[in-house]
Every structure is written in structure tokens, then in C-alpha cells.
Design an enzyme around this catalytic site. Sequence first.
Site, PDB file in Angstrom:
ATOM      1  CG  PHE A 103     -22.084  33.367  22.330  1.00  0.00           C
ATOM      2  CD1 PHE A 103     -23.435  33.653  22.488  1.00  0.00           C
ATOM      3  CD2 PHE A 103     -21.398  32.801  23.383  1.00  0.00           C
ATOM      4  CE1 PHE A 103     -24.082  33.374  23.679  1.00  0.00           C
ATOM      5  CE2 PHE A 103     -22.032  32.526  24.579  1.00  0.00           C
ATOM      6  CZ  PHE A 103     -23.383  32.811  24.728  1.00  0.00           C
ATOM      7  CG  ASN A 111     -21.884  44.211  16.158  1.00  0.00           C
ATOM      8  OD1 ASN A 111     -22.429  44.187  17.249  1.00  0.00           O
ATOM      9  ND2 ASN A 111     -20.614  43.830  15.979  1.00  0.00           N
TER      10      ASN A 111
END
Length: 412
Positions: free
Chosen positions: A335, A220
Site C-alpha cells: 500500500f 501517524n
Amino acid sequence: MSEPLQDLQDLAGRHIVLGLTGGIACYKAAELTRLLTKAGATVQVVMTEGAQAFITPVTMQALSNRPVYTSTWDAREGNNMAHINLSREADAIVVAPASADFIARLVAGVTDDLLSLLCLARPRDTVPLLLAPAMNREMWSHPATQRNMAQVQADGAHVLAPASGAQACGEVGEGRMQEPEELLQGLVAFFQPKVLAGRRVLITAGPTYEAIDPVRGITNLSSGKMGFALARAAAEAGARVTLVAGPVHLETPQGVTRLNVKSAQQMLDAVLPLAAAHDVFIATAAVADWRPAQLAEHKIKKDGSGQVPQIAMSENPDILATVAALPQPPLCVGFAAESQDVAHHARQKLQRKKVALVVGNIGPATFGQDNNALLLVDAQGDQPLPADGSRAPKLALARALVADIARRLPKA
């Protein structure tokens, strides 16, 4: 090393007395002065006679925009007490480079020049002394120098320890003064509140890479910048920090222990044995949710048929949930990098993984950027960071988040 971000003005309002002693590393003091002033500090340079053999007061005056002091008997001071006046005005005295001879004279209390005199005369409770040693590797390792280093620290000085590397004499080893950017970071860190003193913090950062075949993989766009900023902020706050980093090209923050991994499984294997021994676990990494069920032995080739190969996928381990489920887990912070509905998805993650805090943000808006906007989600509600919902430098956000985490910890 790239120049650090200066938009935080980390030293705004600080007055630094920068002392130079004799050594080739004096050339680095010019760049250090520039960086200090860019960080918002005022810099008063004091040079020994030896320092002037390597760099001129004219250079240092031009960079600091202040007259340079070189003599105990400088008549510019109305009371002729430069050693008193300069030390009383300082927020810190930084000696860079600090030669072996100068450190030895500090230990002995010898004050035959202005710099050693003002170091001795400084109010020790309010004006810290930071030393950046610079010398040949044999000089640095000599028992006399090591005794002096131990004593000068016992007397209250803070040492910005030298690095190992190529030296002007042609030799290689310890004793090389830190680079100006490193010295700046060390000074900034010195002034940060030590809200995590004595704590141990484990952080994951960056993406993971899940191999499909020997040349392709799934990953990513996470740059790792937020996780690395958190590692730096936690270290500045006095914590012992271990950073488990996916494949990123970022420099390790000062004082941080770094472990490099690639895949989600490797990240779990690195984190799990360490987690229980830490007070805080911050899962900043953007871990891939899935991986190919099997790694192809060779590169998967097109055969001209137009048929797309079918790749079976397996779910990756949930690192945050695994740590949170330990019998005695650290304080766990997750997160959530989302593309929409940040508050909703972050709260779902908070409840599903049973953690103390989830930090939400819009991933596509922050990957690779130096600033961000966060949403802190816990059992009590949601809180934007910054409070006005604007964007801020990631290091500023990291420091604010570290302060928030410190308040959540039980008293040591």
C-alpha cells in the site's frame, strides 16, 4: 460492539427464514431481525412453542413486518403446507437461538413442530441451514451435545459457534449465543464467494509507534480500518487470515487470528517467521520510515533555554521488501499512502520493492474514514477502484481487492 455498517446492503434480495427455539437468547433475535432487514433481507420468523415463552410473536411480527408462523397446521397457507412453502422460498434458514433439544431432534429427524419440519423438508442443495447454538456451558460441553453438533454438521448444517461469556444462569463459559452483530457478519460471510478457500493470507494494518522516551513517540494517523476490512474480506472469502496490527482500537474480524505489535521492528519480527507459510502478504500498515536511534531512559524535559533537543534517527526495516526478497515469497501486495502524485509514487514503490501489486491512495483523505478511493498499480498499468474513481466503503473496496488478488494467484 458497535453496529456494523449497513450501507453495503449485503443481504439485499435475500429471503431469510429465522427460526427461534426456547431459550433466553430469544431476546437477541429481535435485534438480529432488525439488523437483517437493515442489511436488505426480508425475514420470515418461525417460532417454536418454547420460543413463545421468552418473546412474543407480536414483537417479531413488528420487527420483520411479516406474520409469524408458529404451527404446522397454519391455515393461512392455501395448501396447508407451511413447511414446504416456507422452506422453498428461503435463501437460508437460520435458527437463532438453537437449543440443545432442537439440535438433538434435528439429528434424530424428529419433526413435531413447524420449525423442525421445515428444516427437514428444505431442499438441502439450495437452502442452507445455519444454527446458532445457545445453552448453559454444561449442556454445551456434554458429550451428547457434542456428538449431536458433529452429526448435524455432517448432515450439512453450518454452525455459528457460540461464544464464551456470562450466562443468564449466572455461570460463565461456552454456550452463549453470538451477539446479533456477529450473527449478521457470519451470515454475510456465508454468502460471500469463497475465492480464497484453502489459502493463507497475512496482513499488516494500522500505524506503528516509535518511542522517543517513556511517554512520547512518533506515529501517524492511520486508523487501521482498511487493513481490518481486508482481513474481514479475506476471511469471508474462505482464507485463513493472520492480522498483525499496530496500536489501533478496532475489533478483530470473525475468524481472524490477530497479533498486536507497536513498533516497525516488532511488526517485522511478527511477520517474517510467518510469511513463507502464507500464499499472500498484504502490507496495509502505515509503517514509520524512521525511529529514534536511542530510546531516552526518562522523559525528555524542557530546561527553559529554548533549545530543541536533537534526536538522531535511524531508518526502520522495510517489511514489504524483506518479505518480497524471501527465497519463496508469497504474493506480495503493498500500500502507498501518499499526499500527491499517487500513480507515480505507487509505481516507484512497485519497482523498488519488486512486488506484484501496489495499492495507492491519498492518505490524508482516508485516514480514519469509512470510505476510500484506490488505485491498483501493477506491471500492466493503473486501474482505479472503484472504476469511476469515486469513493466507496472500505469493506466494499476490500472485497473487490480480495477478488483481484485471488485472480493473481496460481491455481491451487
